[in-house]
Design a protein around this motif. Structure first.
Motif, mmCIF file in Angstrom:
data_model
loop_
_atom_site.group_PDB
_atom_site.id
_atom_site.type_symbol
_atom_site.label_atom_id
_atom_site.label_comp_id
_atom_site.label_asym_id
_atom_site.label_seq_id
_atom_site.Cartn_x
_atom_site.Cartn_y
_atom_site.Cartn_z
ATOM 1 N N PHE A 164 0.841 -1.206 0.000
ATOM 2 C CA PHE A 164 0.000 0.000 0.000
ATOM 3 C C PHE A 164 0.876 1.256 0.000
ATOM 4 N N ARG A 165 1.884 1.266 0.857
ATOM 5 C CA ARG A 165 2.769 2.443 0.903
ATOM 6 C C ARG A 165 3.537 2.613 -0.407
ATOM 7 N N ALA A 166 3.882 1.505 -1.031
ATOM 8 C CA ALA A 166 4.621 1.586 -2.295
ATOM 9 C C ALA A 166 3.794 2.257 -3.385
ATOM 10 N N VAL A 167 2.500 1.995 -3.413
ATOM 11 C CA VAL A 167 1.631 2.634 -4.406
ATOM 12 C C VAL A 167 1.684 4.152 -4.246
ATOM 13 N N VAL A 168 1.661 4.603 -2.989
ATOM 14 C CA VAL A 168 1.731 6.047 -2.719
ATOM 15 C C VAL A 168 3.112 6.575 -3.079
ATOM 16 N N GLU A 169 4.130 5.862 -2.645
ATOM 17 C CA GLU A 169 5.506 6.339 -2.818
ATOM 18 C C GLU A 169 5.909 6.453 -4.280
ATOM 19 N N PHE A 170 5.460 5.487 -5.104
ATOM 20 C CA PHE A 170 5.903 5.458 -6.495
ATOM 21 C C PHE A 170 4.849 5.975 -7.473
ATOM 22 N N GLY A 171 3.678 6.389 -6.951
ATOM 23 C CA GLY A 171 2.719 7.101 -7.781
ATOM 24 C C GLY A 171 1.754 6.263 -8.569
ATOM 25 N N GLY A 172 1.579 5.000 -8.218
ATOM 26 C CA GLY A 172 0.608 4.184 -8.933
ATOM 27 C C GLY A 172 0.883 2.704 -8.759
ATOM 28 N N PHE A 173 -0.077 1.858 -9.160
ATOM 29 C CA PHE A 173 0.051 0.414 -8.978
ATOM 30 C C PHE A 173 1.135 -0.174 -9.880
ATOM 31 N N ASN A 174 1.172 0.256 -11.133
ATOM 32 C CA ASN A 174 2.164 -0.272 -12.067
ATOM 33 C C ASN A 174 3.577 0.118 -11.648
ATOM 34 N N GLN A 175 3.739 1.394 -11.276
ATOM 35 C CA GLN A 175 5.060 1.867 -10.837
ATOM 36 C C GLN A 175 5.517 1.149 -9.571
ATOM 37 N N VAL A 220 -12.899 0.547 4.021
ATOM 38 C CA VAL A 220 -12.556 1.923 3.641
ATOM 39 C C VAL A 220 -12.087 1.927 2.188
ATOM 40 N N LYS A 221 -12.155 3.092 1.577
ATOM 41 C CA LYS A 221 -11.617 3.285 0.229
ATOM 42 C C LYS A 221 -10.318 4.063 0.360
ATOM 43 N N LEU A 222 -9.216 3.446 -0.071
ATOM 44 C CA LEU A 222 -7.907 4.068 0.116
ATOM 45 C C LEU A 222 -7.510 4.979 -1.039
ATOM 46 N N PHE A 223 -7.919 4.628 -2.268
ATOM 47 C CA PHE A 223 -7.501 5.389 -3.446
ATOM 48 C C PHE A 223 -8.709 5.756 -4.301
ATOM 49 N N THR A 224 -8.511 6.828 -5.042
ATOM 50 C CA THR A 224 -9.468 7.191 -6.081
ATOM 51 C C THR A 224 -8.671 7.527 -7.339
ATOM 52 N N ILE A 225 -9.259 7.328 -8.487
ATOM 53 C CA ILE A 225 -8.580 7.597 -9.753
ATOM 54 C C ILE A 225 -9.024 8.953 -10.289
ATOM 55 N N GLN A 226 -8.061 9.832 -10.505
ATOM 56 C CA GLN A 226 -8.339 11.152 -11.074
ATOM 57 C C GLN A 226 -7.539 11.285 -12.360
ATOM 58 N N GLY A 227 -8.256 11.093 -13.494
ATOM 59 C CA GLY A 227 -7.554 11.082 -14.774
ATOM 60 C C GLY A 227 -6.675 9.844 -14.844
ATOM 61 N N ARG A 228 -5.381 10.067 -14.964
ATOM 62 C CA ARG A 228 -4.441 8.944 -14.995
ATOM 63 C C ARG A 228 -3.711 8.786 -13.653
ATOM 64 N N LYS A 229 -4.114 9.571 -12.666
ATOM 65 C CA LYS A 229 -3.419 9.563 -11.394
ATOM 66 C C LYS A 229 -4.175 8.749 -10.348
ATOM 67 N N THR A 230 -3.424 8.017 -9.537
ATOM 68 C CA THR A 230 -3.974 7.299 -8.388
ATOM 69 C C THR A 230 -3.761 8.185 -7.168
ATOM 70 N N VAL A 231 -4.860 8.633 -6.580
ATOM 71 C CA VAL A 231 -4.796 9.635 -5.514
ATOM 72 C C VAL A 231 -5.375 9.049 -4.226
ATOM 73 N N LEU A 232 -4.726 9.350 -3.111
ATOM 74 C CA LEU A 232 -5.224 8.908 -1.812
ATOM 75 C C LEU A 232 -6.532 9.607 -1.459
ATOM 76 N N THR A 233 -7.445 8.858 -0.878
ATOM 77 C CA THR A 233 -8.632 9.471 -0.291
ATOM 78 C C THR A 233 -8.253 10.047 1.070
ATOM 79 N N GLU A 234 -9.201 10.739 1.695
ATOM 80 C CA GLU A 234 -8.938 11.271 3.032
ATOM 81 C C GLU A 234 -8.660 10.136 4.020
ATOM 82 N N ALA A 235 -9.438 9.063 3.901
ATOM 83 C CA ALA A 235 -9.194 7.892 4.753
ATOM 84 C C ALA A 235 -7.841 7.268 4.437
ATOM 85 N N GLY A 236 -7.485 7.259 3.160
ATOM 86 C CA GLY A 236 -6.190 6.707 2.756
ATOM 87 C C GLY A 236 -5.024 7.479 3.346
ATOM 88 N N GLU A 237 -5.163 8.807 3.397
ATOM 89 C CA GLU A 237 -4.103 9.630 3.976
ATOM 90 C C GLU A 237 -3.908 9.310 5.458
#
Length: 295
Positions: free
Chosen positions: A12-23, A48-65
């Protein structure tokens, strides 16, 4: 029984750190499906919902933060537990890394290091001579185990170690000594001040009065002492570091109206006492004893 594993939190932290699931998958050498599955299990287990997709970006939700802050703490503590276990398993550490501010008395430091090495002959000591915030930066970046610096840190252990007296000095033949009255700060502005550069790369600090129109900045305290002995300027220097030069007539205290003498406090710092091995503890004990007896 915990429903979420440390490995799932790490993904989960890696998705945030590297900016997406593929990265994240590429960076930590996991399949993208494994990353998706780990995050999905966390969301399902906690509802809880940890991420939301905005365009091509994977963004943390408030709960995710909020969960990221908790996950960071959990993973960091787990890493500490492993490090402590490794220290205990290895017994006596093979290396001790120490940052010491240049104003700390050298002869006292040498005695502490020698006594520590006498107890642990196979110990390799790495000494980093720092200035101002340099030691703090090394400690925060895990480049040293122990630091002696002028600034405490918010996270970790710190104690006041000693006070170092500074005096304003110049060579006896310097024009400032020819002034037949008390010297003011205005008098100093017309003469060159020698200062020592902060060894930190970031968050640098200035030490001492810096009002002189002319200023030479050097890297080492020893260089500053040598320049003053050769009549190249004035400086505030640790009294204990220039006792020989004062006695030999290579330096003379300036007769200032005020601030001719000042004090700087040094602190003993380390991040986690549980991670320090027996050699580090021996160094700390000898350091405290020598400071108590000599300063």
């Amino acid at each position: 029984m915990l429903r979420i594993t440390l490995e799932q939190w790490r993904m989960f932290r890696a998705v945030v750190e590297f900016g997406g699931f593929n990265q994240a998958a590429q960076s930590i050498h996991k399949s993208q499906s494994s990353i998706h599955n780990a995050v999905g299990k966390i969301e399902s287990a906690l509802n809880v919902k940890l991420f939301t997709i905005q365009g091509r970006k994977t963004v943390l939700t408030e709960a995710g933060e909020m969960m990221l802050r908790r996950a960071n703490y959990l993973l960091d503590e787990a890493a500490k537990v492993e490090a402590i276990g490794q220290t205990l398993g290895e017994g006596i550490e093979s290396k001790l890394r120490i940052a010491v501010d240049a104003i700390f008395p050298q002869q006292l430091l040498y005695k502490v290091l020698n006594d520590t090495s006498s107890q642990y002959p196979q110990l390799r000591i790495e000494l980093h001579e720092s200035v101002l915030m340099g030691g703090n930066e090394l400690l925060v970046n895990d480049q040293v185990d122990i630091a002696i610096t002028g600034f405490p840190i918010a996270a970790g252990f710190h104690e006041e170690l000693c006070n170092i007296e500074f005096i304003a000095v110049a060579h006896p033949d310097h024009p400032l000594h020819a002034i037949d009255r008390e010297i003011t700060l205005e008098d100093l502005k017309s003469h060159r001040q020698i200062v020592v550069r902060d060894s930190a790369n970031k968050h640098k600090q200035d030490g001492g009065w810096l009002g002189a129109d002319q200023r030479w900045t050097v890297t080492h305290l020893r260089t500053s002492i040598d320049m003053i002995s050769n009549g190249l300027g004035f400086a505030w220097l640790p009294k204990i570091a220039i006792e020989k030069q004062l006695a030999a007539g290579q330096m003379k205290a300036l007769n200032l109206t005020h601030n001719s003498s000042r004090s700087a406090k040094l602190h003993l710092l380390f991040k986690d006492g549980d991670k320090l091995g027996p050699a580090a503890r021996a160094f700390l004990g000898e350091l405290r004893y020598q400071v108590m007896e000599n300063l």
